[in-house]
Design a protein around this motif. Sequence first.
Motif, PDB file in Angstrom:
ATOM      1  N   GLY A 234      20.624  34.975  32.044  1.00 48.76           N
ATOM      2  CA  GLY A 234      20.201  36.232  32.659  1.00 48.76           C
ATOM      3  C   GLY A 234      19.347  36.045  33.901  1.00 48.76           C
ATOM      4  O   GLY A 234      19.370  36.872  34.813  1.00 48.76           O
ATOM      5  N   GLN A 235      18.585  34.942  33.947  1.00 49.25           N
ATOM      6  CA  GLN A 235      17.745  34.703  35.116  1.00 49.25           C
ATOM      7  C   GLN A 235      18.608  34.551  36.361  1.00 49.25           C
ATOM      8  O   GLN A 235      18.341  35.148  37.407  1.00 49.25           O
TER       9      GLN A 235
ATOM     10  N   ASN B 139      15.630  40.521  32.150  1.00 48.50           N
ATOM     11  CA  ASN B 139      15.835  39.374  33.047  1.00 48.50           C
ATOM     12  C   ASN B 139      14.839  39.303  34.191  1.00 48.50           C
ATOM     13  O   ASN B 139      15.174  38.956  35.320  1.00 48.50           O
ATOM     14  N   LEU B 140      13.590  39.617  33.922  1.00 53.24           N
ATOM     15  CA  LEU B 140      12.562  39.397  34.934  1.00 53.24           C
ATOM     16  C   LEU B 140      12.363  37.895  35.095  1.00 53.24           C
ATOM     17  O   LEU B 140      12.501  37.145  34.144  1.00 53.24           O
ATOM     18  N   PHE B 141      12.064  37.459  36.312  1.00 50.28           N
ATOM     19  CA  PHE B 141      11.875  36.030  36.564  1.00 50.28           C
ATOM     20  C   PHE B 141      10.598  35.589  35.856  1.00 50.28           C
ATOM     21  O   PHE B 141       9.495  35.937  36.247  1.00 50.28           O
ATOM     22  N   ALA B 142      10.791  34.794  34.802  1.00 49.76           N
ATOM     23  CA  ALA B 142       9.694  34.503  33.886  1.00 49.76           C
ATOM     24  C   ALA B 142       8.543  33.736  34.526  1.00 49.76           C
ATOM     25  O   ALA B 142       7.410  33.804  34.061  1.00 49.76           O
TER      26      ALA B 142
ATOM     27  N   ALA C 197      20.346  37.869  37.250  1.00 50.58           N
ATOM     28  CA  ALA C 197      19.442  38.792  37.936  1.00 50.58           C
ATOM     29  C   ALA C 197      19.233  38.356  39.377  1.00 50.58           C
ATOM     30  O   ALA C 197      19.221  39.172  40.295  1.00 50.58           O
TER      31      ALA C 197
ATOM     32  N   ILE D  50      14.703  30.070  41.447  1.00 52.61           N
ATOM     33  CA  ILE D  50      14.705  30.591  40.087  1.00 52.61           C
ATOM     34  C   ILE D  50      15.014  29.525  39.031  1.00 52.61           C
ATOM     35  O   ILE D  50      14.282  29.388  38.054  1.00 52.61           O
TER      36      ILE D  50
ATOM     37  N   ILE E 279       6.535  28.051  29.189  1.00 49.00           N
ATOM     38  CA  ILE E 279       6.508  29.408  29.713  1.00 49.00           C
ATOM     39  C   ILE E 279       6.722  30.340  28.542  1.00 49.00           C
ATOM     40  O   ILE E 279       7.701  30.211  27.827  1.00 49.00           O
ATOM     41  N   ALA E 280       5.847  31.269  28.362  1.00 53.72           N
ATOM     42  CA  ALA E 280       6.077  32.240  27.304  1.00 53.72           C
ATOM     43  C   ALA E 280       7.286  33.081  27.679  1.00 53.72           C
ATOM     44  O   ALA E 280       7.427  33.501  28.815  1.00 53.72           O
ATOM     45  N   ARG E 281       8.177  33.283  26.708  1.00 54.29           N
ATOM     46  CA  ARG E 281       9.345  34.114  27.010  1.00 54.29           C
ATOM     47  C   ARG E 281       9.319  35.362  26.152  1.00 54.29           C
ATOM     48  O   ARG E 281       9.081  35.269  24.958  1.00 54.29           O
TER      49      ARG E 281
ATOM     50  N   PHE F 105      19.409  45.180  33.695  1.00 57.12           N
ATOM     51  CA  PHE F 105      20.039  44.543  32.543  1.00 57.12           C
ATOM     52  C   PHE F 105      19.425  44.983  31.228  1.00 57.12           C
ATOM     53  O   PHE F 105      18.263  45.353  31.158  1.00 57.12           O
TER      54      PHE F 105
ATOM     55  N   GLN G 133      12.030  26.764  36.755  1.00 57.53           N
ATOM     56  CA  GLN G 133      11.980  26.962  35.309  1.00 57.53           C
ATOM     57  C   GLN G 133      12.544  25.756  34.565  1.00 57.53           C
ATOM     58  O   GLN G 133      12.019  25.365  33.524  1.00 57.53           O
TER      59      GLN G 133
END
Lengths: 283, 216, 251
Positions: free
Chosen positions: B114-115, C96-99, B118, B133, B214-216, C92, B137
């Motif tokens: 999804g990253q 799907n925000l850029f973490a 988006a 992006i 990274i907290a998801r 979405f 990550q």
Amino acid sequence: MSSVLYDVPGPKARRVSLIASIIGGLLILGLLAWVVMTLAQQGIFEGRRWQIFTRADVWRLLGNGLGSTLSAAALAAVIAFPLGLLLCLLRISDAAVIRIPMRIILEFLRGMPVVLMMLFILLGFGTSAFIAVVAGLVLYNAAVFAEIIRAGIQSLPKGQREAGLAIGLTSFKSRMLIELPQAIRRMMPSLVAQMVVLLKDTSLGYIVAYGELLRAVQVMADFLGTQYLFPIFFVAAAIYIAINISVSRIAVWIERRGSRKAAGGVATANTTADLQVGHAGPV
Amino acid sequence: MDVIIENLPLYWEGFLRTLFLSVVSGIFALILGTLLAAARVSPVAALRGFSTVYVEVLRNTPLTIAFFFAAVVLPRLGVKFEQFEVAAIIALSTYTAAFIAEAVRSGVNSVPVGQAEAARSIGMKFSQVLSLIILPQALRTVIPPLINILIALVKNSSVAGAFFVLELFGYGRQLANANGDAVITVLLGTAFFYLLLTVPLGILANTVERKVAIAR
Amino acid sequence: MTTHVPGDALVSLNAVNKHYGQLHVLKDINLQVRKGEVVVVIGPSGSGKSTLCRAINRLETIEGGTITIDGKVLPEEGKELAQLRADVGMVFQSFNLFAHKTILENVTLGPIKVKGVSKTAAEKDAMALLERVGVGHQAPKLPAQLSGGQQQRVAIARALAMKPKVMLFDEPTSALDPEMINEVLDVMVQLAKEGMTMIVVTHEMGFARKAADRVVFMADGQIVEDATPEEFFNNPKSDRAKDFLSKLLTH
């Protein structure tokens, strides 16, 4: 269906990809051809070099080497696993006076090269090469197993242990009856992957003069003549790789079975074995 | 103890040589491993196939076999080395690169699809999606296992000592054979110098792992 | 290449077909969306509505037919595709925000990197958008620190920051806890009032009744009905739609 990195290729991208594929394929084939030709120049492909494989004693020696490899690995695995369990229990003990020294010991065992440990035992205790290899493998892998299982226990929902203690189990009983079984099932792929590493590490026995497969190669080349070095080596390497791949496949199969059964899922073999917290890494 | 103190210069030299082998092989392995990972996920089928075969084979090859090939078989086939260190570095780099390739590939695949979707949806080009992006990550996921692989590399460099290279393990073995009465002390000294490298790296791996989650 | 684009259709799908292996997921889809229209796409699971939505900005490919946006055929790759996507906003189901970026950075990234807007201008616009969706005070935080409803509102702001011609919503509230659905729907209703062209795939009938100009009902990959909300909810023509609505409204 988009992949992580790029969109489904459009017509232009597909063309470029196809061309690149063909060029890449040709380059690789060219490289292989060059290797084969250079080897052929050296006479590697001459029939007489490979005729030794018609001799029964060559196969017997290879078989012995393989047998030594497998038996050392099997014995080490069988001892290392329960030992790892024990070390793990000590490592997570509620008593700091056990826990802290244990941690130091495990760091030590995991921080030094396995071959050094084998040498240690061989020279320090005057044992046979077989014992040195097995003991070295046992010590190292027990430490790694201990860490894997510890990670497994830590990944369990806290409620498991709490429930166990709440129904009156002692800390030890909770570990044995509730936490360990789940942790082991969860980390099974990781544990099996480590077994493959253990199997590969048996070849380190070569360095302490243990008669495993590689040493068999050395012996045969010395005895029969160095013109046979490449063919014998090639076959031995192929055997080694084939066995390792088979055991790895079994690990993947176990992972697939396990993920359907284990509560909360099961760690994947590939990533976890290499990603263990701390030192454990592939040799 | 005296044995260790007397031979401190030798230990130190071995330590430095091990460090050298590890660092040089590590750098080559990182470069090769990243290239292999890129090939593995590229849309070009030939590159993908080659990379997959390379990684599968080398991950299932014992390091001793790789060393044997580089240091014993290659010379027999006519490939001459100035020094056996070169053979050692070749063996260590090609071997470790396979593991690095897997770790990098896992890292990239760990970024949720999804990253990238988006990112593409707001009009970013492939290079932007990758650099802004995906890679930032992926790197966070990939660094702890990379450090573990480097720790393994340091320990694996000991195999070089059995293949005509002078480094820490080789010196340790020499000293142990020379001082039959103090074998355990000698080898403990050797172990110490390995731990000097592996323990701090292990602590680094743990710290990095905690920090970059990274907290998801 | 001339494609029949009726009237002033902003988004036009003509005879669109797609297969997933043997499964025919989009069967001969014909859909025209005019500027300012709010089209809600509903239907049972597996009807193809998400695929339809994702095909409009080519996250899904199609095999047959054409998709046209503002007169231009949907490009298949490259710079043209990226440019078109900059004009089509997408929200979405899983936000799907850029973490790894802050809320503010999430919204400014597109304008700065894709449209070349300066950082100060982008941030000013971003803050205004974030205020508009009600999360202005969360600007310096990371996505994981926000609730689902807040994250989705940021996602809407992120899409709006690109000043799109049309906004696509792929089940925007399906992943949210019930108490957060309304805060997102309110933003969407407001957006509709302001005249944004919207294609919304959703299960939220309330939103369809309130804000939609048209309801498109899909089943088994086909568009079964295409009517105004009043016509559709009060007087569905097809049996399939009647069946679907009866199952819903018994709640």
